[in-house]
Scaffold this active site. Sequence first.
Site, PDB file in Angstrom:
ATOM      1  N   TRP A  66       0.891  -1.152   0.000  1.00  0.00           N
ATOM      2  CA  TRP A  66       0.000   0.000   0.000  1.00  0.00           C
ATOM      3  C   TRP A  66       0.927   1.199   0.000  1.00  0.00           C
ATOM      4  CZ3 TRP A  66      -1.923   4.167   2.990  1.00  0.00           C
ATOM      5  CH2 TRP A  66      -3.169   4.643   2.576  1.00  0.00           C
ATOM      6  N   ASN A 117       6.842  -3.592   5.812  1.00  0.00           N
ATOM      7  CA  ASN A 117       5.616  -2.844   6.098  1.00  0.00           C
ATOM      8  C   ASN A 117       5.984  -1.781   7.124  1.00  0.00           C
ATOM      9  OD1 ASN A 117       3.093  -1.913   6.832  1.00  0.00           O
ATOM     10  ND2 ASN A 117       2.557  -3.722   8.024  1.00  0.00           N
ATOM     11  N   GLU A 177     -18.614  16.522  13.478  1.00  0.00           N
ATOM     12  CA  GLU A 177     -18.130  15.188  13.133  1.00  0.00           C
ATOM     13  C   GLU A 177     -18.842  14.118  13.985  1.00  0.00           C
ATOM     14  OE1 GLU A 177     -16.716  13.959  10.743  1.00  0.00           O
ATOM     15  OE2 GLU A 177     -15.896  12.047  11.390  1.00  0.00           O
ATOM     16  N   LYS A 181     -21.007  11.058  12.347  1.00  0.00           N
ATOM     17  CA  LYS A 181     -20.728   9.635  12.640  1.00  0.00           C
ATOM     18  C   LYS A 181     -22.024   8.936  13.034  1.00  0.00           C
ATOM     19  CE  LYS A 181     -17.805   9.022  11.217  1.00  0.00           C
ATOM     20  NZ  LYS A 181     -17.105   9.730  10.349  1.00  0.00           N
ATOM     21  N   LYS A 219     -17.577   4.305   0.161  1.00  0.00           N
ATOM     22  CA  LYS A 219     -16.332   4.746   0.784  1.00  0.00           C
ATOM     23  C   LYS A 219     -15.692   5.872  -0.014  1.00  0.00           C
ATOM     24  CE  LYS A 219     -13.059   4.587   3.818  1.00  0.00           C
ATOM     25  NZ  LYS A 219     -13.370   5.313   5.051  1.00  0.00           N
TER      26      LYS A 219
HETATM   27  O1  M6R Z   1     -12.244  10.339   0.624  1.00  0.00           O
HETATM   28  P1  M6R Z   1     -12.674  11.685   1.147  1.00  0.00           P
HETATM   29  O2  M6R Z   1     -12.023  12.050   2.426  1.00  0.00           O
HETATM   30  O3  M6R Z   1     -12.517  12.761   0.117  1.00  0.00           O
HETATM   31  O4  M6R Z   1     -14.210  11.522   1.421  1.00  0.00           O
HETATM   32  C1  M6R Z   1     -14.957  12.623   1.825  1.00  0.00           C
HETATM   33  C2  M6R Z   1     -16.290  12.187   2.386  1.00  0.00           C
HETATM   34  O5  M6R Z   1     -17.006  11.468   1.424  1.00  0.00           O
HETATM   35  C3  M6R Z   1     -16.118  11.301   3.632  1.00  0.00           C
HETATM   36  O6  M6R Z   1     -15.427  11.974   4.634  1.00  0.00           O
HETATM   37  C4  M6R Z   1     -17.474  10.874   4.169  1.00  0.00           C
HETATM   38  O7  M6R Z   1     -18.110  11.977   4.722  1.00  0.00           O
HETATM   39  C5  M6R Z   1     -17.284   9.733   5.148  1.00  0.00           C
HETATM   40  N1  M6R Z   1     -18.254   8.720   4.922  1.00  0.00           N
HETATM   41  C6  M6R Z   1     -17.362  10.178   6.551  1.00  0.00           C
HETATM   42  O8  M6R Z   1     -17.359   9.139   7.463  1.00  0.00           O
END
Ligand code: M6R
Length: 610
Positions: free
Chosen positions: A75, A101, A483, A487, A605
Amino acid sequence: MCGIVGYIGGEQAAPILLNGLTKLEYRGYDSAGIAVFDGREIRMEKVSGRLQRLKEATGNGAALPGTIGIGHTRWATHGSPSDTNAHPHFNKDRSIVVVHNGIIENYVRLKQHLEKHGYEFVSETDTEVLAHLLDYYYGRTKNPLSALCRVMQKVEGSYALGILFKDYPDTIYAARKDSPLIVGSSRDGNFIASDVPAILQYTRDVFYMENEEIAVLTRDVVSFYSMDEEPVEKSPVHIDWDVNAAEKGGYEHFLLKEIYEQPRAVRDTLSPRIRGGQIVIEELGMSDEEIRSIDKIMIVACGSAYHTGVMAKYIFEGVARVPVEVDLASEYRYRDPIFGARTLVIVVSQSGETADSLAALRESRAHGQKVLGIVNVVGSSIAREADNVMYTWAGPEISVATTKAYSAQLAAFYLLAMKFGQARGALEDSVFSEMLASLEKLPDQMEEILKNRESIQRFANRYLAAEHIFFIGRGIDYAISMEGSLKLKEISYIHSEAYAAGELKHGTISLIEEGTLVVAVATQEKLYLKMTSNIEEVKTRGAFVMALTNEGNKDIEKVSDFTLYVPETNRYFAGSLAIIPLQLFAYYVSLGRGLDVDKPRNLAKSVTVE
Ligand code: M6R
């Protein structure tokens, strides 16, 4: 993060290595490779992209004979994902081969030293330094264990290592510091691996290596040594987990595992950039004079990354006295922003692929603005297209809701703000030193908070049926509230809002009724009294208040129904501690409601569409 597998035994090694690497795919990777010793030479195959390509290139391992080998999924950290940067890495005459790693923090200095001694580098990785350094010391000591100990004394940073020496065809050498590595033992051979799933099919008897320990594996015997070459006695642990649980390191969900990885993520993001009492951010690509000349910072991001920007505004303005605008990327790209003569645009992203953030970056660059990316995924689009990139070393984040990447982004902002504050003469040396001391303590303090999850779970279980939950705070605590609220929404599906505590009475307080849970974040000492008044306001309307404050702030406890404490730190860093109970609260509410914690409905994600 990267995955390591090694095998020595009676079977052909390559298929076992490939099988083990497959079991480590969940850790995230962008390239893979194996090296196998066939008795005459060490043969290597490595490719960028999926493991399937490596399987095809080796006929599922059949093309590489030999019963001893090491494998790796990479990675990317130092150097983009590519065939050349993939592991393993050889020394100059291909007699030593290494998988690694972790991050070698002083690799630039070591590389310069080795280049002076005639070593040539073919990759951009920090790891290649290890192969040449082993060569260097093996040449002097003629003893692999001594050479490895000398290397470990020289390198700074984190590592789990698997090493083959051509002169020792029946031995694998392994070592670790701050990166995981286990040794598996069976009647048919011995193994090293980053994690239990890689070897679970072959053995359940595992030795957990401690920091700065070395393992020497032959087909029949495993021995352990300290860095002083003294033998170390260890006993194996019998693993009962199933494969599924093993991938999560024994945690029930990736989210919980990642919450617990936060101290490590923050430590890895901070420590390579703190040297000799100073903050050194080479990748910033700006002299102190350029930092002084900046007239405005614009932070652009989405979701949680945006929340780190909201927090960073308070910190940059307080510490470096530079004006900051924070924008949601989806708004910024269409709002025709006004840039100053010397504006720095900072785009923050875990994935580096978020469509709106990428578009905002391109928009800024089209206007001739310098863009700094704060990015977690090396080689991602935002990392490639930004003028400069400061990586967060959180490692791959698997759960959709971010936790450790968020914390690593905050850590990156702390470093930047302090660096700017010092360069701009806004931060006195004594204050800078105090802040630095607090910063270095943060990971340990995070670990302390994580020891106390039961009370949060008990509290969360009382709110499984809640319909609305409010988060309130002022200043930095408002940013934390945003935040904490996100969450909860993401993984529990409970409606939640974060409000600047002083703003509630301008409308939203009408939603407070008997029993409504209000989470009041109060880590900012100069705002305690204001927060106390806001807590009284909602309590008068029937709210049940959970306060989250610093140890020692007993006044808030008097007006709240339930109080959680976090250790005291510098006021600018309070978010890194206060967010942990809020993450755990969201996790336990989601768990109690029987939801899919790691893959919440409707969310992805990486959001690569507008
Ligand atoms: O990959 P990124 O940090 O650019 O993503 C931004 C948002 O999509 C991301 O932070 C989203 O809000 C998450 N699901 C938060 O937990």
